[in-house]
Design a protein around this motif. Structure first.
Motif, PDB file in Angstrom:
ATOM      1  N   VAL A 615       0.889  -1.252   0.091  1.00  0.00           N
ATOM      2  CA  VAL A 615       0.051  -0.090   0.088  1.00  0.00           C
ATOM      3  C   VAL A 615       1.018   1.223  -0.052  1.00  0.00           C
ATOM      4  CG1 VAL A 615      -1.861   1.218   1.280  1.00  0.00           C
ATOM      5  CG2 VAL A 615      -1.926  -1.197   1.230  1.00  0.00           C
ATOM      6  N   SER A 616       0.740   1.941  -0.876  1.00  0.00           N
ATOM      7  CA  SER A 616       1.404   3.335  -1.028  1.00  0.00           C
ATOM      8  C   SER A 616       0.581   4.681  -0.932  1.00  0.00           C
ATOM      9  CB  SER A 616       2.448   3.423  -2.282  1.00  0.00           C
ATOM     10  OG  SER A 616       1.370   3.237  -3.350  1.00  0.00           O
ATOM     11  N   PHE A 617       1.067   5.677  -0.069  1.00  0.00           N
ATOM     12  CA  PHE A 617       0.267   6.721   0.343  1.00  0.00           C
ATOM     13  C   PHE A 617       0.770   7.874  -0.465  1.00  0.00           C
ATOM     14  CE2 PHE A 617       0.894   3.507   3.711  1.00  0.00           C
ATOM     15  CZ  PHE A 617      -0.573   3.202   4.188  1.00  0.00           C
ATOM     16  N   HIS A 618      -0.328   8.431  -1.153  1.00  0.00           N
ATOM     17  CA  HIS A 618       0.165   9.759  -1.997  1.00  0.00           C
ATOM     18  C   HIS A 618      -0.980  10.446  -1.584  1.00  0.00           C
ATOM     19  CE1 HIS A 618       2.336   6.767  -4.611  1.00  0.00           C
ATOM     20  NE2 HIS A 618       1.276   5.899  -4.087  1.00  0.00           N
ATOM     21  N   ARG A 619      -0.681  11.528  -0.821  1.00  0.00           N
ATOM     22  CA  ARG A 619      -1.461  12.324  -0.096  1.00  0.00           C
ATOM     23  C   ARG A 619      -2.910  11.792   0.274  1.00  0.00           C
ATOM     24  NH1 ARG A 619       0.738  16.751  -3.845  1.00  0.00           N
ATOM     25  NH2 ARG A 619       2.551  17.199  -2.691  1.00  0.00           N
ATOM     26  N   ASP A 620      -3.989  12.161  -0.579  1.00  0.00           N
ATOM     27  CA  ASP A 620      -5.381  11.697  -0.370  1.00  0.00           C
ATOM     28  C   ASP A 620      -5.411  10.290  -0.881  1.00  0.00           C
ATOM     29  OD1 ASP A 620      -5.756  14.083   0.941  1.00  0.00           O
ATOM     30  OD2 ASP A 620      -7.046  14.652  -0.619  1.00  0.00           O
ATOM     31  N   LEU A 621      -4.765   9.820  -1.785  1.00  0.00           N
ATOM     32  CA  LEU A 621      -4.769   8.619  -2.594  1.00  0.00           C
ATOM     33  C   LEU A 621      -4.015   7.418  -1.800  1.00  0.00           C
ATOM     34  CD1 LEU A 621      -4.802   8.929  -6.288  1.00  0.00           C
ATOM     35  CD2 LEU A 621      -6.490   8.432  -4.921  1.00  0.00           C
ATOM     36  N   VAL A 622      -4.859   6.329  -2.000  1.00  0.00           N
ATOM     37  CA  VAL A 622      -4.010   5.076  -1.464  1.00  0.00           C
ATOM     38  C   VAL A 622      -3.900   4.161  -2.594  1.00  0.00           C
ATOM     39  CG1 VAL A 622      -4.133   3.182   0.008  1.00  0.00           C
ATOM     40  CG2 VAL A 622      -4.379   5.612   1.046  1.00  0.00           C
ATOM     41  N   LYS A 623      -2.706   3.561  -3.108  1.00  0.00           N
ATOM     42  CA  LYS A 623      -2.871   2.467  -4.158  1.00  0.00           C
ATOM     43  C   LYS A 623      -2.389   1.221  -3.426  1.00  0.00           C
ATOM     44  CE  LYS A 623      -1.241   5.778  -7.589  1.00  0.00           C
ATOM     45  NZ  LYS A 623       0.231   6.227  -8.622  1.00  0.00           N
ATOM     46  N   TYR A 624      -3.175   0.360  -3.828  1.00  0.00           N
ATOM     47  CA  TYR A 624      -2.987  -1.074  -3.241  1.00  0.00           C
ATOM     48  C   TYR A 624      -2.723  -2.004  -4.357  1.00  0.00           C
ATOM     49  CZ  TYR A 624      -4.041  -5.384  -0.931  1.00  0.00           C
ATOM     50  OH  TYR A 624      -4.223  -6.832  -0.563  1.00  0.00           O
TER      51      TYR A 624
END
Lengths: 744, 120
Positions: A615-624
């Motif tokens: 899981v990577s955290f990009h400000r408001d976004l989360v990518k899974y």
């Protein structure tokens, strides 16, 4: 005081040097013996020259010197006889048989020489009767002396051998007493006969009766005193046959010796030379005839019972061995070597029952770890034949055994099974093995269950009797104990090794997990991984991508123990190395797969794989993105939840072409108060008392219930507590890992 | 249940040279070596490469069991054969699905259908 000690020491040193130089001692004794006879010869020659050849004084002096010579010689011959007194009192030992036989052979040789030389005077016709004053020439005197030296020589040998044989097996005071009594009888006979011969006592009917009574006394006294020959029961049948032969021969020689001496010609010659000597030799022949006769008949009459005695001895022997075996085995390294132990047991079982073959089969190993150890031993038999005898339906004349499988019967009945008639006709075994057999099967029992069986077999019908079963039963009890102890020991050693490996694996796994959970700005993070007893391969980690975006990883390596930990370390290394070089979780997983696929063992035997999710955290976004791993749980702040399960295959399964094609990345926004939970299957596969898995839905409910905890740390604790409550256990059977992230 | 009998396989020969291996019990780290030996013998010694695995009686599959399946698939396909799955219980299908097995293996609702896939 000091002086006496010095003298003592000197004496002792002298004594020791004499003992040490026993060949010197023997030589001195032999020479000394000859010296006595030389003196006799000189005296005889002087007597001859002064024409006063006969007379009691001369006779006694002569006899005394003869005895001196015989005494020294018998001392000299002692060491040449087998050391009988040193015999270990164990029947069945080769010495027990060889010593009497060797002695008998020496007797026979000595007697042949003695009897042959007794015939010489008769052959040369030393007619002395014509001359009442003694031999005509000095030559005759010399001949007599040489003859008496030969007899004395033989007599010395016979006396030593006799005393050694008498002391064989029983060097007690009682025997010594008997020996003295016997010598007294012999001496009284000799003296009495001498007195009659020399007309000291008037010869009449009464003296004749006494004289013959004394002959009878010598004969029957010998029989009575030496009736029990203690070594005879201990020798084998074969040896007994040889003893019968030799003692018969020696007895016959003794009788012929006695007859030669009683014969007119020889007796008159010797009577003239030395009445004493004549009586002594005669007495010796009679006594020896009686003694050898005794041995002969004793051996002959016990021949038939020998086998029984031999059997008993063998039983005692095997039981002794067994006792020693059991005490040895329960402390020795045999217990660490199960194959050696089983072969030892089979060997002893074969010996104890005098069987042709013995084999042992231990039933189902206690654990898979044992599987590599051969739990069978075959002694004196090939495995195929043993298999036919114990594992195949029997062809037997015993109706109750016909068609049964012996090993099954033994383990079912938990009792010895005796198959007296087993027919082996199979062409699979060599021709010499076909025919009738008898087999005993003994269960190895532990805690009421058969743990295997010992089999003994003979290649003929009705080969075993009840005694064999009794002996084998006693033996099997000990063997069972030994086998069971050995197994317990090997299990505990295995366990120790295993525990050691576990500790190492656990330490390694713990060291692979991040020491602290990193701070991710705007997020609250908590992670926990609880290793199971048999450490699995759970893993979580944090890193940053190329653009600095934080990334959380969770993984599960296939396999357990140290190998899983190593694989995990490899994965961690690759992931940590790649993360700063890539821009997304998807790229990271592709890179990890690519690297691992190139390095993984290709063969099926060692095929390992890992499931990984990022899981990577990009400000408001989360990518899974997910490579075969369990889905991601997402809880909205309104209490709704969903599992994200984008496509993706496990790492290490397929070539990158397929893997890369399949792998998906999902992105979604994370609102304030939203929670995501990354977890391993160790959590959702927890089972309750009824073996029902926790599953995704119940897990989500547990997370939901923890939502209002003030911080993620407390959430973590509560989730863990609830999962354990569900399982009704204090430990997980698989690693349980989860990472919770809450948007602040 | 005794340890040794937690996992069992039944091999059935069917027409068209397709071998059906029924898996029963629990295929985990302890029993996977048995399964591996069976596949090794079937594929390498008996050179049977058309295999249908009947999952119906299987209760549980762990990662070690999955590793074994993955280990042989390439070898079998290189020899012109295949391993197909039939009658996979839902729970096991879920595990297989997570790992992406449906992408690599053909999975049929029944054993007969899995066998039929060899014909087509």
């Amino acid at each position: 005081m000091a002086k006496t000690i010095a003298v003592k020491e000197k004496k002792e040193r002298l004594y020791r040097s004499l003992i040490r130089g026993s060949s010197l001692r023997v030589a001195l004794q032999l020479i000394g013996g000859f010296a006595f006879f030389a003196i006799v010869m000189v005296i005889d020659l002087i007597a001859h020259s002064v024409k006063s050849y006969q007379g009691m004084v001369l006779d006694i002096v002569r006899l005394g010197l003869h005895f001196g010579g015989v005494y020294l010689w018998s001392r000299a011959f002692g060491p040449f006889f087998p050391r009988l007194s040193e015999l270990a009192r164990g029947s069945g030992k080769p010495e027990t048989n060889t010593v009497p036989i060797r002695s008998m052979q020496i007797f026979v040789i000595a007697l042949v020489v003695a009897v042959a030389t007794s015939l010489l005077p008769g052959l040369f016709i030393l007619n002395v009767q014509e001359n009442p004053y003694g031999p005509k020439t000095a030559n005759v005197v010399l001949s007599f002396n040489l003859l008496s030296i030969t007899w004395a020589f033989c007599a010395s040998i016979l006396l030593v051998g006799f005393s050694k044989l008498v002391y064989l097996w029983q060097r007690t005071r009682e025997v010594r007493k008997r020996l003295y009594t016997w010598l007294a009888i012999l001496a009284s006979y000799v003296i009495f006969r001498y007195m009659i011969d020399e007309a000291i006592i008037e010869s009449d009917t009464i003296t004749d009766i006494i004289a013959y009574s004394l002959v009878a006394l010598v004969f029957f006294g010998t029989l009575f005193l030496w009736f029990r020959i203690p070594w005879i029961p201990h020798i084998t049948k074969r040896s007994k046959q040889r003893i019968i032969f030799y003692s018969g021969l020696a007895g016959a020689l003794s009788i012929s010796g006695a007859l030669v001496f009683e014969g007119e010609q020889v007796s008159s010659i010797f009577h003239w030379y030395s009445p004493f000597l004549q009586e002594c030799v005669l007495m010796l022949f009679i006594a020896l005839a009686a003694y050898f006769g005794l041995i002969f008949f004793n051996a002959l009459f016990t021949l038939s019972s020998t086998e029984l005695v031999e059997r008993r001895a063998a039983e005692v022997e095997s039981l002794t061995k067994l006792t020693r075996f059991s005490s040895d085995v329960l402390t020795s390294e045999l217990l660490l070597d199960i194959p050696k132990l089983t072969s030892e047991i089979a060997t002893l079982a074969k010996e104890a029952t005098k069987a042709d073959a013995a084999w042992i089969e231990l039933s189902t190993p206690r654990s898979e770890k044992d599987a590599g150890i051969p739990f069978r031993s075959y002694i004196g038999i090939d495995q195929p034949l043993a298999y036919l005898l114990s594992e195949q339906p029997l062809t037997s004349r015993d109706r109750h055994l016909q068609g049964l499988i012996l090993s099954a019967e033994v383990s079912e009945k938990l009792k010895p099974v005796v198959a007296s008639t087993v027919y082996i006709s199979d062409g699979a075994v060599p021709a010499h093995a076909t025919g009738w057999w008898s087999v005993i099967g003994m269960p190895l029992i532990n805690k009421g269950y058969a743990r295997g069986a010992i089999f003994v077999a003979k290649q003929h019908e009705f080969g075993f009797d009840n005694e064999d079963v009794v002996v084998l039963t006693a033996f099997t009890d000990v063997a069972s104990l030994a086998v069971d102890t050995a197994r317990l020991l090997s299990d505990s050693i295995e366990k120790q090794k295993f525990d050691g490996e576990l500790r190492a694996a656990r330490a390694m796994q713990q060291s692979l997990l991040p020491a602290v959970v990193p701070e991710i700005p705007g997020f609250e993070v908590s992670a926990i991984s609880i290793p199971a007893y048999e450490v699995g391969g759970d893993y979580y980690d944090f890193s940053n991508l190329y653009d600095g975006a934080p990334i959380a990883l969770i993984g599960d390596v296939s396999g357990k123990g140290i190998s899983a930990s190593i694989f995990m370390a490899e994965t961690k290394g690759i992931a940590q190395g790649l993360a700063p070089l890539v821009r997304s979780g998807k790229e990271l997983l592709i890179g990890v797969n690519d690297t691992l696929m190139r390095n993984l063992q290709r063969d099926a035997t060692h095929r390992s794989f890992v499931t990984l999710a990022a899981v990577s955290f990009h400000r408001d976004l989360v990518k899974y993105t997910r490579a075969g791993h369990t889905p991601l749980l997402h809880f909205s702040n309104d209490g709704q939840y969903r599992y994200f399960q984008p496509k993706g295959m496990g790492i290490g399964f397929v070539r990158k072409e397929i893997f890369n094609n399949v792998l998906e990345e999902q992105e979604f926004s994370l609102e304030k108060g939203d929670v995501i939970v990354m977890f391993s299957d160790g959590i959702t596969e927890v089972r309750d008392a009824n073996n029902v898995e926790l599953g995704y839905q119940r897990f989500a409910e547990i997370v939901r219930a923890s939502r209002f905890e003030p911080d993620v740390q407390k959430m973590t604790d509560r989730i863990l507590r609830d999962v354990l409550l569900y399982a009704g256990a204090m430990a997980f059977s698989d690693d349980a890992t989860f990472v919770i992230v809450r948007r602040l | 249940m005794a340890q040794g009998s937690r996992f069992a396989t039944t091999v059935t020969d069917t027409p068209q040279g397709v071998l059906v291996i029924a898996l029963a019990g629990q295929l985990d780290a302890h029993t996977a070596p048995d399964f591996e030996r069976l596949l090794e013998k079937t594929i390498r010694e008996d050179t049977r490469t058309k295999i249908v695995l009947d999952f119906e009686p299987l209760e549980y599959i762990a990662s070690a069991g999955l590793g074994v399946l993955m280990g042989f698939i390439e070898e079998v396909r290189e020899q012109g054969g295949d391993i197909k799955f039939g009658a996979v219980p839902e729970k096991i299908y879920h595990v297989l699905d997570l790992l992406g097995f449906p992408i690599v293996f053909q999975i049929a609702p029944t054993v007969d259908e899995a066998r039929g896939m060899f014909a087509s």
